[in-house]
Design an enzyme around this catalytic site. Structure first.
Site, mmCIF file in Angstrom:
data_model
loop_
_atom_site.group_PDB
_atom_site.id
_atom_site.type_symbol
_atom_site.label_atom_id
_atom_site.label_comp_id
_atom_site.label_asym_id
_atom_site.label_seq_id
_atom_site.Cartn_x
_atom_site.Cartn_y
_atom_site.Cartn_z
ATOM 1 N N LYS A 1 -11.185 0.799 -2.621
ATOM 2 C CA LYS A 1 -10.144 1.487 -3.418
ATOM 3 C C LYS A 1 -10.631 1.580 -4.872
ATOM 4 O O LYS A 1 -11.512 2.363 -5.144
ATOM 5 C CB LYS A 1 -8.810 0.754 -3.303
ATOM 6 C CG LYS A 1 -8.494 0.238 -1.897
ATOM 7 C CD LYS A 1 -8.006 1.287 -0.948
ATOM 8 C CE LYS A 1 -7.538 0.653 0.348
ATOM 9 N NZ LYS A 1 -7.725 1.502 1.513
ATOM 10 N N SER B 1 0.798 -1.224 0.000
ATOM 11 C CA SER B 1 0.000 0.000 0.000
ATOM 12 C C SER B 1 0.827 1.269 0.000
ATOM 13 O O SER B 1 0.397 2.281 -0.541
ATOM 14 C CB SER B 1 -0.947 0.004 1.199
ATOM 15 O OG SER B 1 -0.216 -0.072 2.408
ATOM 16 N N HIS C 1 -5.036 -3.070 -3.061
ATOM 17 C CA HIS C 1 -4.607 -2.153 -4.117
ATOM 18 C C HIS C 1 -4.363 -2.868 -5.448
ATOM 19 O O HIS C 1 -3.730 -2.308 -6.341
ATOM 20 C CB HIS C 1 -3.353 -1.399 -3.671
ATOM 21 C CG HIS C 1 -3.601 -0.581 -2.446
ATOM 22 N ND1 HIS C 1 -4.137 0.685 -2.492
ATOM 23 C CD2 HIS C 1 -3.450 -0.881 -1.129
ATOM 24 C CE1 HIS C 1 -4.274 1.144 -1.255
ATOM 25 N NE2 HIS C 1 -3.868 0.217 -0.406
HETATM 26 C C1 LIG Z 1 -3.352 -3.179 2.037
HETATM 27 C C2 LIG Z 1 -4.594 -2.728 2.728
HETATM 28 N N1 LIG Z 1 -5.351 -3.628 3.355
HETATM 29 C C3 LIG Z 1 -6.486 -3.281 3.981
HETATM 30 C C4 LIG Z 1 -6.895 -1.976 4.028
HETATM 31 C C5 LIG Z 1 -8.129 -1.641 4.783
HETATM 32 O O1 LIG Z 1 -9.220 -1.609 3.939
HETATM 33 P P1 LIG Z 1 -10.495 -0.736 4.307
HETATM 34 O O2 LIG Z 1 -10.141 0.684 4.019
HETATM 35 O O3 LIG Z 1 -11.571 -1.285 3.443
HETATM 36 O O4 LIG Z 1 -10.763 -0.949 5.760
HETATM 37 C C6 LIG Z 1 -6.146 -1.002 3.362
HETATM 38 C C7 LIG Z 1 -6.553 0.415 3.286
HETATM 39 O O5 LIG Z 1 -6.849 1.139 4.072
HETATM 40 C C8 LIG Z 1 -4.958 -1.377 2.720
HETATM 41 O O6 LIG Z 1 -4.197 -0.464 2.115
#
Ligand SMILES: Cc1ncc(COP(=O)(O)O)c(C=O)c1O
Length: 384
Positions: free
Chosen positions: A240, A182, A210
């Site tokens: 995303k 990320s 992502h």
């Molecule tokens: C790699 C990754 N996993 C999980 C999440 C969490 O997802 P969410 O925003 O749907 O809670 C994010 C982003 O915030 C992320 O970048």
């Protein structure tokens, strides 16, 4: 001052001293890319809506229609009465895209990771996790109460060494990684990790927050290499590139059924609003049917890395490493003076000493603005 407030103030002062205090900045997103913030209109390179689908007319129309049909909220946990009919369609679609037997949708990506890992790993288990994996994968690993061991980022030799050292002491083992990282935008070596997992009878879980919609022809990181990697636990988020909200796991029918029965963040949390599930389905329609469109975010990120001589982008995420927190904030302000929004990312979101600008490219960013951004970054930030 009461001890509680004194405690809070002391913590805040410490963050301030270390340039790590954060503030919520009200941001009005006009469309997928232009925002209004602090009285300024800025072109945002700090949003994960890679395909601008949160603004797509068909996606918005689907959400509105779902509100009209089912109401605003779902009213209860999915296991009580919150499982409105749109869920089945969304889960079927996700399983098809990821080529798995089934899928289950959670309230968010964070909730998915916090729920999935403790279902699979208990006190006797081992979680091997990439050093740069997302915070919510660490949260899930910690909630499992198993042994959590970190391997150096994308370092297969280190992962192998740790498995050779620790695997035999544990009943079950899980290898956990982001598919697309990320904060760095690079991809995990999923094929080699899957082979390693099979060799040590460990289970591989990838977080494709992502990846879905933007790499691997839109199907995500397990489809991005020369051959499809059958990662048995493919987690991701709908917040995303899908432009909506919610998290998911795609896996075998047995694993998904177990999640529906045991994942605490699914069982003890209210189902998603129908509008958001409808929006996600409509967004998947675009992702599955418009290959040229979904190729655009990575192509635009690559145009930027070419112009700045940075390592070629592998995803829509391009880190511009700065190092020091204060310098990263200054770089962000410099870009803001030029009309760009690029939020500085500081520890603990990234490791100490690696504060950065994390630039994200979307399908709608105009090419001439990317050229101007590249010039500003080249002349003012990378030269230092
Ligand atoms: C790699 C990754 N996993 C999980 C999440 C969490 O997802 P969410 O925003 O749907 O809670 C994010 C982003 O915030 C992320 O970048």
């Amino acid at each position: 001052m009461r001890s509680l407030d004194r405690f809070a103030q002391m913590k805040l002062d410490d963050l301030e001293r270390r340039h790590l205090r954060r503030a919520l900045a009200e941001t009005v997103r006009e469309d997928g890319i232009w925002v209004e913030r602090g009285g300024k209109r800025l072109l945002s390179f700090s949003c994960n809506d890679y395909l601008n689908l949160s603004q797509h007319p068909a996606v918005k129309a689907a959400a509105i229609a779902a509100v009209e049909t089912y109401g605003a909220g779902s009213g209860a946990s999915r296991l009580v009465t919150g499982n409105h009919p749109l869920y089945a369609e969304l889960e079927r679609r996700l399983a098809r895209i990821k080529d798995t037997e089934d899928a289950v949708v959670f309230g968010s990506g964070y909730l998915a990771n916090a729920g999935i890992i403790p279902v699979l790993i208990g006190r006797d288990g081992l979680v091997l996790i990439d050093a740069l994996a997302h915070a919510c994968l660490y949260a899930g690993a910690q909630l499992s109460r198993g042994r959590v061991v970190t391997f150096h980022h994308n370092d297969l030799a280190h992962a192998r060494y740790l498995l050779a050292t620790h695997r035999a002491e544990h009943d079950d083992a899980l290898i956990v990684t982001d598919g697309v990282f990320s904060m760095d935008g690079d991809l995990a070596p999923l094929g080699a990790l899957n082979d390693l997992a099979n060799e040590y009878d460990a289970w591989l879980m990838s977080d494709d927050a992502h990846g879905l919609g933007v790499v691997g022809g839109g199907r995500g990181s397990s489809f991005a290499g020369p051959a499809h990697v059958p990662v048995p636990l493919q987690m991701g988020t709908l917040s995303k590139a899908v432009g909506a909200y919610g998290g998911y796991l795609c896996a075998s029918a047995a694993v998904i059924e177990l999640m529906r029965n045991r994942a605490r963040t699914l069982i003890y949390s209210t189902g998603l609003p129908p509008a958001i599930v409808a929006a996600a389905i409509a967004a998947l329609d675009v992702i599955e049917s418009e290959p040229d469109y979904i190729a655009r975010p990575v192509a635009k990120a690559r145009a930027f890395t070419r112009l700045t001589n940075l390592p070629e982008a592998q995803s829509p995420i391009v880190p511009v490493l700065i190092g020091d927190e204060e310098d990263a904030l200054a770089a962000s302000h410099r870009l803001e003076d030029e009309g760009f929004l690029a939020v500085a990312i500081r520890p603990p979101t990234v490791p100490a000493g690696t504060a950065r600008l994390r630039l994200t490219f979307t399908a709608h960013h105009p090419d001439d603005e990317i050229e101007r951004l590249a010039q500003v970054v080249r002349d003012n930030i990378l030269v230092r």
